[in-house]
Design an enzyme around this catalytic site. Structure first.
Site, PDB file in Angstrom:
ATOM      1  N   TRP A 417      19.542 -33.286 -24.649  1.00 13.27           N
ATOM      2  CA  TRP A 417      18.966 -32.890 -23.365  1.00 13.27           C
ATOM      3  C   TRP A 417      19.687 -31.671 -22.796  1.00 13.27           C
ATOM      4  O   TRP A 417      19.065 -30.684 -22.407  1.00 13.27           O
ATOM      5  CB  TRP A 417      19.040 -34.046 -22.361  1.00 13.27           C
ATOM      6  CG  TRP A 417      18.367 -33.728 -21.047  1.00 13.27           C
ATOM      7  CD1 TRP A 417      17.089 -34.011 -20.689  1.00 13.27           C
ATOM      8  CD2 TRP A 417      18.952 -33.027 -19.923  1.00 13.27           C
ATOM      9  NE1 TRP A 417      16.823 -33.531 -19.411  1.00 13.27           N
ATOM     10  CE2 TRP A 417      17.945 -32.923 -18.923  1.00 13.27           C
ATOM     11  CE3 TRP A 417      20.211 -32.475 -19.673  1.00 13.27           C
ATOM     12  CZ2 TRP A 417      18.180 -32.300 -17.698  1.00 13.27           C
ATOM     13  CZ3 TRP A 417      20.442 -31.844 -18.448  1.00 13.27           C
ATOM     14  CH2 TRP A 417      19.423 -31.763 -17.476  1.00 13.27           C
ATOM     15  N   TYR A 421      18.144 -27.927 -22.325  1.00 15.89           N
ATOM     16  CA  TYR A 421      18.024 -27.344 -20.985  1.00 15.89           C
ATOM     17  C   TYR A 421      18.693 -25.975 -20.928  1.00 15.89           C
ATOM     18  O   TYR A 421      18.159 -25.019 -20.346  1.00 15.89           O
ATOM     19  CB  TYR A 421      18.661 -28.294 -19.972  1.00 15.89           C
ATOM     20  CG  TYR A 421      18.452 -27.917 -18.522  1.00 15.89           C
ATOM     21  CD1 TYR A 421      17.299 -28.297 -17.843  1.00 15.89           C
ATOM     22  CD2 TYR A 421      19.415 -27.191 -17.825  1.00 15.89           C
ATOM     23  CE1 TYR A 421      17.106 -27.964 -16.506  1.00 15.89           C
ATOM     24  CE2 TYR A 421      19.230 -26.852 -16.486  1.00 15.89           C
ATOM     25  CZ  TYR A 421      18.075 -27.245 -15.838  1.00 15.89           C
ATOM     26  OH  TYR A 421      17.889 -26.909 -14.519  1.00 15.89           O
ATOM     27  N   ASP A 437      13.771 -36.968 -20.791  1.00 17.82           N
ATOM     28  CA  ASP A 437      13.989 -36.762 -19.366  1.00 17.82           C
ATOM     29  C   ASP A 437      13.096 -37.707 -18.562  1.00 17.82           C
ATOM     30  O   ASP A 437      11.876 -37.761 -18.765  1.00 17.82           O
ATOM     31  CB  ASP A 437      13.680 -35.300 -19.024  1.00 17.82           C
ATOM     32  CG  ASP A 437      14.008 -34.968 -17.583  1.00 17.82           C
ATOM     33  OD1 ASP A 437      15.102 -34.452 -17.332  1.00 17.82           O
ATOM     34  OD2 ASP A 437      13.155 -35.224 -16.705  1.00 17.82           O
TER      35      ASP A 437
END
Length: 478
Positions: A417, A421, A437
């Site tokens: 994640w 990002y 998410d």
């Protein structure tokens, strides 16, 4: 870059603004090059040639049109999408690396010889790195001539020229006017000392509310702020510091920059364009996503949603780590405490007291009590700061995306994640999906999409290469 004559000529004939920045039209009979959307009379076919860059047109002996100002067109969205060497080189040239480090510095960052890099750029863009940087210098100089009261000699060196003679010759060649002639044509301006105001063009549509809402919800006091339709923030730049105020308008974003060193104009503009994703092609993005019935209605009502990116890759990585498994407001509180403990390296000489985010070196030197967060997260930020400070991890726009993600994943406490990002917002990857998410899953459910990670990832294959833009829409739907 291969340019199809018929397709280009049709765009020119219809004055299609979507193609501004994709290519440039040069007219043999006038010796001028223009944007495809130039409102002048459409030239005859036999008098037209098309060029993949302003630098290529200038290299061919053409000067910039004074009416449509092709040098100020939006950048080609191809360099946002492409992660290859040419795309990385264009992002680095836009950030002023050639002016600061020369072609050897650019080639060294990319891991190629100067000769091979010149060959690749010429094949794709019709001009080598020096010619591309020269075209950017000319535009920077024009902005300074027309928007500031700096002396012309000072502008020459601020724009990156090696001598006043080189500056004079380039301006005359590109604009068919002397620097003093360009200054005579400017309208009267009343601005504060050290302030530069300019317009940043983009391809319509632009959903400015989505941009401002996203950035506004994450503002860090002392670094950035939102005031109505204006977003302001501090900047750390190669030669000093500065602040910028960005206000979206029709067809352009109004930018007011305050710089401690005017040599930072080009990199400051490049970072502002990147932050607001102004070089994107929203028609191409929305066209692909609208083919999915689940997204079609949202795209019709909210066209032109962009991906807010970053002015500082390290800052974005720290934000991503601080935001692990906490709310947006919780992450902002944690980061505000970190900022309070970090003394600024530089402050703008003028304007509101907004500063750039602390450097990797400054964060690495902070005591443990400055990190008001779990010990494991503190260790992750320390490891990140040390790796960036040592030059082992590149998070700037010219970074190799795959290599950067791989190095991020090697750091303790960074998983898929966080790495994804950072790749999306710091390095500009347009094709990131974060299926684990929670907000993404909630947004997918609201749109009637599969919302378990595996099912959503499978469904999202149809959104390539624009999954980052789909991600923004899922967050908005949540």
């Amino acid at each position: 870059m291969e340019l199809d004559f018929e397709r280009c000529y049709r765009a020119v004939d219809s004055r299609d603004q979507r193609f501004d920045g994709w290519f440039y039209t040069a007219v043999r009979t006038t010796g001028i090059y223009c944007r495809p959307s130039c409102p002048a009379v459409t030239p005859k076919r036999e008098n037209v040639t098309f060029h993949p860059s302003a630098a290529a047109a200038q290299r061919g002996g053409y000067r910039a049109c004074r009416r449509c100002r092709p040098d100020a067109a939006p950048g080609s969205p191809e360099w946002d999408v492409r992660a290859d060497v040419v795309g990385r080189a264009m992002r680095l040239i836009g950030d002023g690396v050639v002016d600061r480090e020369g072609v050897p510095g650019l080639a060294g960052r990319l891991g190629y010889t100067e000769r091979h890099l010149h060959r690749m750029l010429t094949a794709e863009l019709g001009a080598g790195p020096l010619a591309l940087a020269r075209a950017q210098r000319a535009q920077t100089a024009r902005i300074l001539i027309e928007t500031t009261d700096l002396g012309l000699a000072e502008i020459a060196f601020a724009a990156g020229f090696g001598s006043v003679r080189q500056f004079n010759d380039t301006i005359q060649e590109v604009y068919a006017r002397s620097p003093s002639g360009l200054r005579e044509r400017r309208s009267a301006r009343h601005t504060e000392a050290g302030t530069i105001s300019l317009r940043l063009a983009y391809r319509a549509p632009l959903h400015d509310a989505a941009l401002l809402d996203f950035l506004g919800a994450r503002t860090l006091p002392g670094v950035e702020e939102r005031d109505g339709d204006t977003y302001r923030r501090g900047l750390n730049l190669p030669h000093g510091s500065g602040t910028v105020a960005l206000t979206p308008a029709d067809r352009f974003v109004s930018a007011t920059l305050r710089l401690t060193d005017v040599r930072d104009l080009a990199p400051a503009v490049a970072r502002c364009r990147r932050l607001f994703d102004l070089d994107a092609d929203p028609v191409a993005v929305d066209g692909t996503l609208a083919a999915d019935p689940a997204l079609a209605a949202r795209i019709t009502t909210e066209p032109g949603v962009r991906v807010p990116r970053a002015v500082d890759g390290f800052e974005m990585a720290v934000r991503a780590i601080a935001g692990q498994q906490v709310t947006v407001s919780g992450a902002r509180t944690t980061l505000s405490r970190l900022l309070a403990a970090a003394p600024p390296d530089r402050r703008p000489d003028t304007g509101p007291e907004l500063r750039g985010f602390p450097t990797a070196e400054a964060v690495a030197a902070l005591p443990d009590e400055a990190f008001r967060m779990p010990a494991a997260r503190r260790a992750t930020i320390r490891a990140l700061a040390e790796t960036v400070a040592d030059g082992k991890l590149d998070l700037e726009p010219g970074a190799d995306r795959e290599e950067a993600v791989a190095r991020l994943l090697e750091l303790p406490g960074i998983g898929a994640w966080t790495a994804g990002y950072v790749a999306m917002r710091a390095i500009g990857d347009p094709d990131v999906l974060l299926p684990t998410d929670v907000a993404v899953q909630r947004g997918a459910r609201a749109l009637g999409l599969p919302h378990t990670p595996h099912a959503l990832e499978t469904h999202a294959e149809r959104w390539r290469p624009w999954r980052s833009y789909a991600l923004m829409r899922l967050w908005r739907s949540a």
